[in-house]
Enzyme design. Structure first.
Site, PDB file in Angstrom:
ATOM      1  N   HIS A   1      -1.942  -2.881   4.711  1.00 43.90           N
ATOM      2  CA  HIS A   1      -2.273  -1.787   3.803  1.00 43.90           C
ATOM      3  C   HIS A   1      -3.739  -1.368   3.879  1.00 43.90           C
ATOM      4  CE1 HIS A   1       1.614  -2.622   1.889  1.00 43.90           C
ATOM      5  NE2 HIS A   1       1.535  -1.372   1.483  1.00 43.90           N
ATOM      6  N   GLY A   2      -4.602  -2.275   4.245  1.00 40.75           N
ATOM      7  CA  GLY A   2      -5.997  -1.867   4.301  1.00 40.75           C
ATOM      8  C   GLY A   2      -6.895  -2.983   4.773  1.00 40.75           C
TER       9      GLY A   2
END
Lengths: 485, 322
Positions: A327-328
């Protein structure tokens, strides 16, 4: 180009729709596919054309590797298909790693070794996480001989099909290509158009009216306020939980609706996730296609639950830790993934031990766990996350003065009364928003249930029109959250 | 219902809604101020100029906050002066000095401009606020008020402004209630020059506004804005007058800090204007108005704003030699 923009709704979408079906009507099916790819790449390049070569290179390499895998015969080669698959996966992960994680890696390296390696400051190419995962799945499927041989045009349609290109759902080659090949899908289907418009409008409403309203309150709490009292902190975290859900599920509904206009059925991605009564249940309802990807291409290859209980726990934890990192590039995402992995381990152990829990209590714990974990997901850094969490659990509790009129008795508890929030003082109707949204997520049918009930009658037409009126709020044009991942 | 029929009805309804929205936007743009900036009084002023003013004739601009809008009657100024021919009151409610500087970017729309009258009081200098550039694009507004945009661009402005159609509807509903009564501080009934004389007397006076003086906060950035405004005016050969508006005498007497604020405001502005050749006039000192001319601590009623306009006309006539 955003789905929630005038240029998309009134120009790009109708033009693409009519040209695509016109070409098909003239039996120019290859041309219609080529047009769809062109339109999708145009849609993709609208943000920044600089990203275009990257997706083209990624497609070319993956197509070549996939073709090599699906046509592999041991007689003619002196390397194994595993090696080819390895090369393909390394290529994809390297691409993702370079563009998404390089600076994160350098920053941490600098911290640990007190070095001063300069950051690359690369802009994250749009949708890279999604099209990389989709193509990794394609390579693995090709390795497993689950893909048929298609030409590059077909492959390009599969990767770039604009409704799902930017933020999923992450689709399988096998569930998309047969649909593009079917002749009946090349003619306009009025039922699908009506249904597609309904789902699209519903998604638009979720994004523009609900998510973007909560976004304002979440941003106030996370990014503007320096300190939060207890109620403000809860408003902040809940606002984000609802913003994220309605933003991403709204996007997915719009993608599903648009794809339906083209007679393509995209798999569902959400199924009332906040109704979940345990964390496993939650992941069966939230970002379903990502969960499916993680399960099929990570958890099971790691050994799944086939190698003993301890190994199962380790696999679960690792899968969600990596899911968090996907996700990041940040430690907050790592922690978020770890929290979910840990929760899944606990849930599995709990189940194994045969414990049971009251359904409401189970929902309450699950929902609050998810809500608290989102704080790390949303916060720009740990300080910001701690600010919100501190407010939620140790912040000052100020009760709205208006409450005293109704419940004189609560004065005795020594709580402070006054203006319950300086951050949200003009937003007294926040209460109503929260009540409404809890009713929506907990008691009303979700998009997919509505999709199954859909009929071309007056009721659904009225709903579609009401939802579609969200176009009058498009001035609050805002990106979808998952465009950043 | 057959899907094809369903879709036909659906698109007909959508087309009807779309047409109603377009017709309504047109109607709204004709009768109410389009939300172009973040201030309704600014929007109203833009509409007023576009509809009623010939920018080529304007030789005098009044700028400022409500102290420009309410405290100087442009029509009286025109009548009383022998040098002033056509006045436009470009003041906007709530405009701080830094915002007045932004408003003055519009002065390019008036090619025959000879003088600028900035009407202010120390309270206008408290904070350095700015109009958000996304809501205020001076070049575009100049073309818009001069009616120099082609129809497509004008339409684009109109539809962009009414993208949030519900906001426009709300503005329409509020307009009558909030902005059409001259006994309220939100009044926006412009006279022929764009001034808004207030008819606030007796019971219409708001107690705390009458009794409570504003704190003495004067931001240095406000004086810098005056410096830049006056310097730019001088470069263009435009005369720049800064008029300090009257403050209720009893408040200045009872509160030392008010007198100090008035003095500091005058002193600093005189310093700034000296080097750029602008003129500073304190009407607080000069007119020494009694309470019957005030609508609150510093806003004047229509009698007061008439007196102020006559006095300014006198000063300008004297200064400009007729």
């Amino acid at each position: 180009m955003f789905f929630n923009s005038y240029e998309f709704i009134f120009f790009f979408l109708p033009v693409t729709f009519f040209i695509y079906f016109y070409l098909n009507k003239k039996r120019l099916t290859e041309a219609s596919k080529a047009f769809l790819v062109f339109a999708s790449l145009f849609f993709y390049s609208w943000w920044n054309i600089i990203y275009l070569p990257l997706i083209l290179v990624s497609m070319l390499v993956n197509y070549t590797v996939g073709r090599e895998l699906s046509t592999y015969t041991s007689k003619s080669r002196n390397y194994s298909p595993k090696m080819i698959l390895g090369v393909g996966i390394v290529f994809n992960l390297a691409l993702l790693g370079y563009f998404k994680y390089a600076d994160f890696f350098i920053t941490n390296l600098n911290k640990v070794f007190h070095s001063e390696v300069s950051l690359l400051n690369l802009a994250l190419p749009l949708a890279i996480s999604f099209y990389t995962f989709q193509q990794i799945a394609y390579l693995v499927d090709s390795y497993r001989k689950e893909t048929k041989e298609y030409d590059f045009l077909n492959y390009a349609v599969f990767v770039t099909f604009f409704p799902q290109l930017i933020a999923g759902p992450i689709v399988h080659h096998s569930e998309m290509m047969p649909q593009f090949a079917q002749l009946k899908n090349k003619v306009k289907n009025y039922h699908n158009i009506a249904l597609g418009l309904f789902i699209f409008s519903l998604g638009l409403f979720k994004k523009v009216i609900i998510a973007d309203s909560f976004a304002v309150w979440a941003t106030q709490g996370f990014d503007v306020a320096e300190q939060l009292n207890m109620l403000e902190a809860w408003v902040t975290s809940l606002s984000y939980s609802f913003q994220l859900y309605f933003d991403f599920s709204g996007y997915t509904d719009m993608a599903i609706g648009i794809a339906l206009l083209f007679n393509i059925k995209i798999p569902m991605n959400f199924f009332s996730p906040y109704k979940a009564t345990n964390i496993q249940d939650f992941w069966r309802r939230w970002h379903i296609t990502l969960s499916r990807f993680l399960k099929e291409y990570l958890y099971i290859p790691l050994g799944g639950n086939r190698k003993g209980e301890i190994r199962t726990y380790a696999n679960l934890f690792t899968t969600f830790l990596l899911g968090g990192i996907w996700h990041g590039a940040g430690w907050t995402f790592v922690l978020w993934g770890a929290l979910h992995g840990f929760a899944l381990v606990i849930h599995r152990a709990w189940k194994k031990l045969g414990f049971k829990m009251n359904t409401f209590l189970a929902w309450f714990i699950t929902f609050n766990f998810i809500n608290i974990a989102w704080v790390f997901f949303r916060a720009l850094n740990f300080e910001s996350a701690i600010k919100v969490l501190k407010g939620m659990f140790f912040g000052e509790l100020i009760i709205s003065s208006s409450v005293i009129n109704y419940y004189e008795g609560i004065k005795e508890f020594g709580w402070r009364f006054g203006n319950w929030s300086t951050l949200y003082e003009t937003e007294n109707y926040l209460y109503l928003w929260f009540i409404a949204v809890f009713i929506i997520v907990l008691f009303l049918p979700n998009s997919m249930q509505l999709k199954n009930k859909f009929k071309t009658n007056l009721f659904f037409m009225t709903l579609t029109i009401l939802f579609f009126l969200s176009i009058f709020m498009l001035y609050r044009k805002s990106e979808f959250i998952y465009f950043n991942f | 219902m057959k899907s094809k029929t369903y879709l036909k009805i659906f698109f007909i309804i959508i087309a009807i809604i779309g047409s109603i929205a377009i017709i309504y936007t047109n109607y709204f743009a004709r009768h109410y101020p389009l939300p172009l900036t973040s201030r309704i009084s600014f929007d109203a002023k833009i509409k007023f100029i576009r509809d009623k003013i010939d920018p080529d004739k304007i030789d005098t601009l009044i700028v400022g906050s409500s102290l420009g809008l309410n405290n100087i009657q442009g029509t009286v100024l025109e009548e009383s002066s022998s040098v002033i021919k056509n006045v436009l009151n470009l003041s906007v409610y709530g405009a701080r000095a830094t915002q007045v500087e932004q408003i003055l970017e519009l002065s390019d729309a008036f090619p025959n401009l000879k003088r600028i009258i900035y009407s202010a009081q120390y309270s206008d200098f408290a904070h350095a606020r700015y109009y958000d550039k996304t809501n205020y694009e001076a070049e575009l507004i100049i073309k818009y008020i001069r009616n120099e945009l082609n129809p497509i661009k004008s339409w684009k402005i109109m539809f962009n402004a009414c993208k949030d159609i519900f906001f426009c509807m709300k503005r329409q509903m509020d307009w009558e209630v909030k902005h059409t009564y001259n006994n309220k501080f939100e009044y926006l009934g412009f006279d022929s020059t764009g001034s808004v004389p207030l008819h606030i007397y007796g019971d219409d006076i708001i107690g705390h506004r009458w009794r409570g003086p504003q704190p003495n906060i004067q931001n240095p950035k406000s004086f810098s804005a005056v410096d830049r405004m006056s310097s730019r005016a001088a470069q263009k050969g435009i005369k720049y007058y800064l008029i300090q508006q009257p403050y209720r005498g009893p408040l200045a007497k009872e509160n030392e800090f008010v007198q100090a604020a008035l003095n500091w405001f005058a002193k600093k502005n005189i310093q700034v204007l000296k080097k750029n050749g602008g003129y500073f006039v304190s009407l607080h000192e000069k007119l020494n108005l009694g309470d019957k001319y005030f609508a609150d601590r510093t806003h004047l009623n229509d009698q007061g704003s008439e007196l102020v306009a006559r006095e300014i006309a006198k000063i300008i006539d004297l200064n400009e030699g007729k």
